[in-house]
Design an enzyme around this catalytic site. Structure first.
Site, short mmCIF file in Angstrom:
data_model
loop_
_atom_site.label_atom_id
_atom_site.label_comp_id
_atom_site.label_asym_id
_atom_site.label_seq_id
_atom_site.Cartn_x
_atom_site.Cartn_y
_atom_site.Cartn_z
N ALA A 73 1.98 -99.38 -23.31
CA ALA A 73 1.72 -100.54 -22.79
C ALA A 73 3.09 -101.17 -22.40
CB ALA A 73 0.84 -101.29 -23.71
N SER B 59 7.32 -107.65 -26.78
CA SER B 59 6.83 -106.69 -26.94
C SER B 59 5.23 -106.85 -27.53
CB SER B 59 7.22 -105.23 -28.10
OG SER B 59 6.91 -104.55 -28.16
N ASN B 60 4.09 -105.54 -27.21
CA ASN B 60 3.18 -105.98 -28.21
C ASN B 60 2.71 -105.38 -29.00
OD1 ASN B 60 2.35 -103.94 -26.63
ND2 ASN B 60 4.11 -103.94 -25.00
N ARG B 61 1.49 -105.09 -29.42
CA ARG B 61 0.85 -104.36 -30.08
C ARG B 61 0.15 -103.56 -29.90
NH1 ARG B 61 -0.57 -108.34 -34.13
NH2 ARG B 61 -0.86 -110.25 -32.66
#
Ligand code: CTP
Ligand code: CA
Length: 224
Positions: free
Chosen positions: A100, A33-35
């Site tokens: 995102a 995943s991402n932030r």
């Protein structure tokens, strides 16, 4: 609300927003995943509702509460987000793609927990495949009365990269911002640049709630 000074300029409009990260499973307990915090997309959803719109918020997992009186569609993966967007987009007047989306996903999500060092289920090599570009997919289907707003988070060459994304994804405008070291992701304030085919318009840094209204003001300019 109009009497209270909240303009109802989105009344009768359907606004759809993607927000947050997507999560792409490796096995039942691990993911890529991402932030992304979802703050920008959620702020836009709240602002659009306040201004009278019917709002569909398509969101990956985030830790902030769902806005009230908004149709919230919870998804995990990019493929799920794409499906939810395909469902909502045809009736949308304005579509904003602030999620995102994970660019890649594991080619195969294992149905059991992978063990480190095991020869048959090697965690050391995860084969990735590219996710569909949700904004580009829907941008290609944009009707003459629809407005499509893309976002671009960049660490460098902000304007040139945003201009490339504008063309590639058939968006009306790209909301570009610089990310990295304490900027944008997870923060409460942000400054952006609106990049369209004709001009570049930079905002000062402001709270994400205020920025949400500025983004909607901008999107409205493209509505015919
Ligand atoms: N986007 C999308 N689906 C993807 C990837 C991106 O809908 N699979 C959307 C984002 O929500 C955003 C815009 O496309 O509105 C730009 O996303 P960004 O990650 O900045 O661009 P990419 O095209 O993925 O390129 P890169 O990450 O390599 O810069
Ligand atoms: Ca990306």
């Amino acid at each position: 609300l109009e009497v209270l000074g909240v303009k109802q300029d989105l009344e009768g409009k359907h606004v759809m927003i993607t927000a947050g990260p997507t999560v792409e499973p490796i096995d039942p307990v691990r993911y890529i995943s991402n932030r992304s915090s979802g703050k920008t997309g959620y702020a836009i959803a709240r602002a659009a509702r306040r201004r009278g719109a019917d709002v569909t918020l398509i969101t990956g997992p985030v830790s902030i509460p769902a806005p009230s009186d908004v149709h919230v569609v919870h998804v995990n993966t990019a493929l799920e987000m794409l499906q939810a967007c395909e469902d909502a987009f045809p009736s949308a007047d304005i579509a904003l793609f602030s999620a995102a989306v994970a660019d890649m996903r594991p080619a195969h999500a294992a149905d059991h927990k992978l063990k480190k060092g095991a020869a048959d289920a090697d965690l050391g090599t995860i084969t990735l495949v590219e996710n569909p570009d949700i904004l580009a997919t829907l941008g290609a289907k944009k009707g003459p009365h629809q407005v499509v707003v893309g976002f671009a988070a960049e660490t460098d060459n902000v304007i040139a990269n945003a201009q490339a994304k504008l063309a590639k994804k058939n968006a009306d405008v790209i909301v570009a911002n610089r990310v990295g070291e304490g900027l944008a992701f997870g923060t409460d304030d942000n400054a952006v640049c609106f990049v369209d085919a004709d001009e570049i318009d930079e905002t000062p840094s402001m709270p994400k709630d205020k920025l949400a209204d500025v983004i909607l003001d901008h999107a409205l300019e493209y509505l015919r």
